[in-house]
Motif scaffolding. Structure first.
Motif, mmCIF file in Angstrom:
data_model
loop_
_atom_site.group_PDB
_atom_site.id
_atom_site.type_symbol
_atom_site.label_atom_id
_atom_site.label_comp_id
_atom_site.label_asym_id
_atom_site.label_seq_id
_atom_site.Cartn_x
_atom_site.Cartn_y
_atom_site.Cartn_z
ATOM 1 N N LEU A 1 44.159 48.526 52.335
ATOM 2 C CA LEU A 1 43.541 48.602 50.544
ATOM 3 C C LEU A 1 43.519 50.329 50.528
ATOM 4 N N ARG B 1 47.447 50.441 49.563
ATOM 5 C CA ARG B 1 47.756 50.316 48.322
ATOM 6 C C ARG B 1 47.337 50.924 47.554
ATOM 7 N N CYS B 2 46.302 51.649 47.145
ATOM 8 C CA CYS B 2 46.011 52.976 46.987
ATOM 9 C C CYS B 2 46.418 53.770 46.893
ATOM 10 N N THR C 1 43.629 42.800 48.784
ATOM 11 C CA THR C 1 43.712 43.973 48.760
ATOM 12 C C THR C 1 44.637 44.301 47.450
ATOM 13 N N HIS C 2 45.526 43.039 46.777
ATOM 14 C CA HIS C 2 45.834 43.420 45.194
ATOM 15 C C HIS C 2 45.356 42.935 43.927
ATOM 16 N N GLN D 1 41.942 43.491 44.148
ATOM 17 C CA GLN D 1 40.799 44.282 44.596
ATOM 18 C C GLN D 1 41.569 45.694 43.892
ATOM 19 N N TRP D 2 43.167 46.188 43.844
ATOM 20 C CA TRP D 2 43.381 47.033 43.189
ATOM 21 C C TRP D 2 43.693 46.546 41.560
ATOM 22 N N SER E 1 40.599 47.007 39.678
ATOM 23 C CA SER E 1 40.197 48.701 39.599
ATOM 24 C C SER E 1 41.053 49.271 38.651
ATOM 25 N N ARG E 2 42.011 49.042 38.286
ATOM 26 C CA ARG E 2 43.155 49.238 36.659
ATOM 27 C C ARG E 2 42.174 49.003 35.479
#
Length: 653
Positions: free
Chosen positions: A161, A164-165, A199-200, A202-203, A206-207
């Protein structure tokens, strides 16, 4: 060089009240150019004009005697306007009047129209299923393996994560493949796929939250700028708030505006750069670390919860594989086995690097549906997690399902509707027949939204279950509910000091309620009809609350709103009756009600005959008189219910 002075100084130099000059600035009638350079500063360009011009003009007035002459009123106004333009006069105000003594209708200010009400629609059914069961009778070795696997995979998930961020907008298929390849070496190919997918997700979440945060800040900034531009003490309207009460409050809100503008700039910059802020384990739990006394936790207890939340023990399903999942496999008899990561392969107690738990699961809810899926090798995702407060391990199984095909709106309306008004502490429901008439008594289903999240969720599920069971007994096929969204209503900038009202609307579980209601209604073969919430409480209380009150029935505004919601879901107007048919007041053109036919059962009862006395319509139960009758007690004036007949032969016996 341009000379500019403060608006207040310019007004006093010209002999004008500062408030008057400020009103001219807001209305755009200030005779000199001016510009706002700050929340409390307005500068005037004194080089453009050193003295205010003398303003003046004429007012136009037109009047007609009745409403059928409205076209003449418009014609008079047009003629007066043409005359003023030809004579070179400036028109400052136009007023018109229909019938002497009636309310004046300013032509320059049209009447505010109500917003458009959206059409009702049938909500789509659920697209996924999740069931849970407890992992009982785990031995010490089982718990040790689960903790080691969860800790190892959780550390990998945190690193993935973070990467990825850091990629931000530069993420592509090549960077994803490189990340997955690195994770595969430390776990396995399937574990790496589950971690990267999580992870994708979660990202992306968040967006979406970042965008919602920016929209909330923009709404707060707009509201503050509007209220700061209003004079102190000015009252607001239903559509726009007024000014602040005092100079002190105005000053505090100006500082609040500066803070929100700074936060907005930072959030916009992060979004443009693709930067998101994510806390694995939860931001709330992280904040509890600095307030252990308030949460009644020790450092060791907090640390145990924090580590358990950051573990990763979840695997996506694969169609065509044995029992629908190769990573976490559950057999039809309930045996649970886990594919161990490569560094922990020595802990395996079965073939091919697998570890079989001593516990067996049996899903009580949707157990047969789950068994059918794994017997056909359809994909089923599993997640193992630890409830630290109860010291229990749980296994959650989830899978997608085709979206339930909704029935047509006409079919949902065929057997009537149950209108439900959502409130902070209860559901107010009322049953309506297909014509829109209320049937029976109002029903209320209470719930308590205080306490922990699990308690609130249980309260909502219990209230929805009672509502669905009652609707099923009523024989309806659909439930009408408002399509609510209070995202823009929870800011303190919009409602100011109305803290209790903000807490009220924040307590209404709109998002969770809709998801729960749709999924639970699909299991009971009931459809959900979503309606526009505009004016339901206002018009329901106006048209339905008072008429339905009886000595034994107490109607609240929420009960009346339930009727309004049900009628809107059925496609009927909210008001009880329409205007009479043309040319007379009878039913010559058609039945006067828009909701019921003359022979429809359950409609409003007919009135008693005109000749029947209301007080005599109910049968007397006793012989003692309770009130004076209208008939005389004398023989001469007494009414007789019998009839007189003349005999053909005389009685001579």
């Amino acid at each position: 060089m341009i000379f500019r002075v403060n608006l207040t100084e310019w007004a006093r130099a010209q002999g004008i009240a500062p408030r008057t000059a400020y009103r001219w600035f807001r209305e755009g009638t200030l005779p000199v150019p001016a510009e706002r350079v700050g929340p409390r500063t307005i500068l005037v360009n004194i080089d453009a004009n050193t003295s205010p011009t003398v303003t003046g003009g004429v007012g136009l007035y037109a009047r007609v005697s009745s409403h059928d002459q409205k076209t003449d009123l418009e014609r008079q106004t047009a003629r007066l306007s043409a005359w003023a333009a030809k004579a070179g006069h400036e028109v400052v105000r136009v007023e018109s009047e229909i019938a002497s003594g009636k309310r004046r209708l300013p032509v320059s200010e049209p009447k505010k129209r109500l917003r458009t009400v959206e059409d009702p629609f049938v909500a789509l059914g659920p697209s996924g299923v999740a069931v849970r069961d407890r992992l009982k009778h785990l031995n010490a070795e089982d718990e040790k393996v689960l903790r080691l696997v969860g800790e190892h995979l959780g550390r990998l998930a945190s690193l993935d994560l973070k990467q990825r961020c850091a990629d931000g907008h530069d993420h592509n298929s090549d960077t994803w493949a490189a990340r997955k390849q690195g994770l595969t070496a430390a776990s396995s190919s399937r574990w790496a796929g589950s971690i990267t997918k999580s992870t994708h997700d979660q990202w992306a979440l968040s967006r979406r939250c970042q965008l919602a945060h920016i929209q909330g800040l923009e709404a707060g900034v707009r509201t503050l700028m509007h209220r700061l531009s209003q004079p102190i003490g000015e009252k607001g309207t239903k559509r726009a708030p007024g000014g602040y009460r005092s100079k002190g409050e105005w000053f505090q809100k100006s500082r609040r505006l500066a803070i929100l503008e700074h936060r907005l700039d930072v959030a916009r910059a992060d979004r443009e750069a693709g930067v998101v802020h994510v806390v694995r384990g939860g931001r709330k739990l992280l904040g509890n670390r600095n307030s252990l006394e308030a949460t009644q936790l020790t450092e060791a207890q907090w640390r145990e919860r924090w580590e358990a939340e950051r573990w990763f023990l979840a695997a996506d399903g694969e169609s065509g594989k044995r029992f629908g999942n190769e990573t976490i496999r559950v057999t039809p008899d309930g045996e649970v086995s886990i594919k161990l990561p490569a560094p922990l392969a020595e802990l395996a107690n079965a073939k091919h690097g697998r570890y079989v738990l001593a516990s067996k699961v049996a899903f009580a809810h949707r157990g047969q549906e789950w068994a059918d899926r794994i017997s056909e090798n359809k994909a089923v995702a599993y997640r193992i997690h630890l409830d630290v407060t109860r010291d229990r391990w749980y296994l959650t199984a989830s899978w997608t399902k085709p979206i339930v095909k909704t029935i047509p709106l006409a079919a949902a309306r065929a057997e009537g509707m149950v209108g439900v008004d959502t409130n902070a502490d209860h559901f107010a429901a009322y049953r309506l027949d297909q014509h829109g008439n209320p049937v029976g008594e109002p029903r209320r289903f209470y719930y308590d939204l205080t306490g922990s999240a699990d308690h609130r969720d249980a309260q909502i599920r219990h209230a929805i279950s009672r509502l669905l069971h009652w609707a099923k007994r009523c024989g309806v096929k659909a439930i009408g509910i408002e399509n609510l969204d209070f995202t823009a209503e929870k800011t303190r900038e919009k409602h100011g000091r109305k803290k209790r009202f903000r807490q009220l609307i924040s307590g209404i579980p709109t998002g969770k309620l809709t998801a729960r209601l749709v999924s639970m209604a699909a299991e009971t073969e009931l459809s959900i009809v979503a309606v526009d919430p505009a004016y339901t409480s206002q018009w329901g209380g106006q048209h339905w609350q008072k008429p339905l009150v009886t000595p034994r029935r107490k109607m609240t505004r929420h009960d009346a709103a339930g009727i309004a919601i049900g009628r809107r879901a059925l496609g009927h107007p909210i008001r009880r009756r329409t205007a009479p048919p043309p040319h007379h007041q009878s039913d010559g053109v058609g039945h006067r009600t828009v909701q019921a036919g003359p022979g429809g059962r359950g409609r409003e009862e007919t009135r008693p005959p005109v000749t029947e006395r209301a007080r005599n319509a109910r049968r007397r139960t006793g012989t003692q008189r309770t009130r004076k009758t209208s008939a005389s007690k004398t023989v001469r004036n007494a009414r007789s219910s019998g009839s007189c007949h003349q005999m053909s032969l005389l009685d001579t016996v």
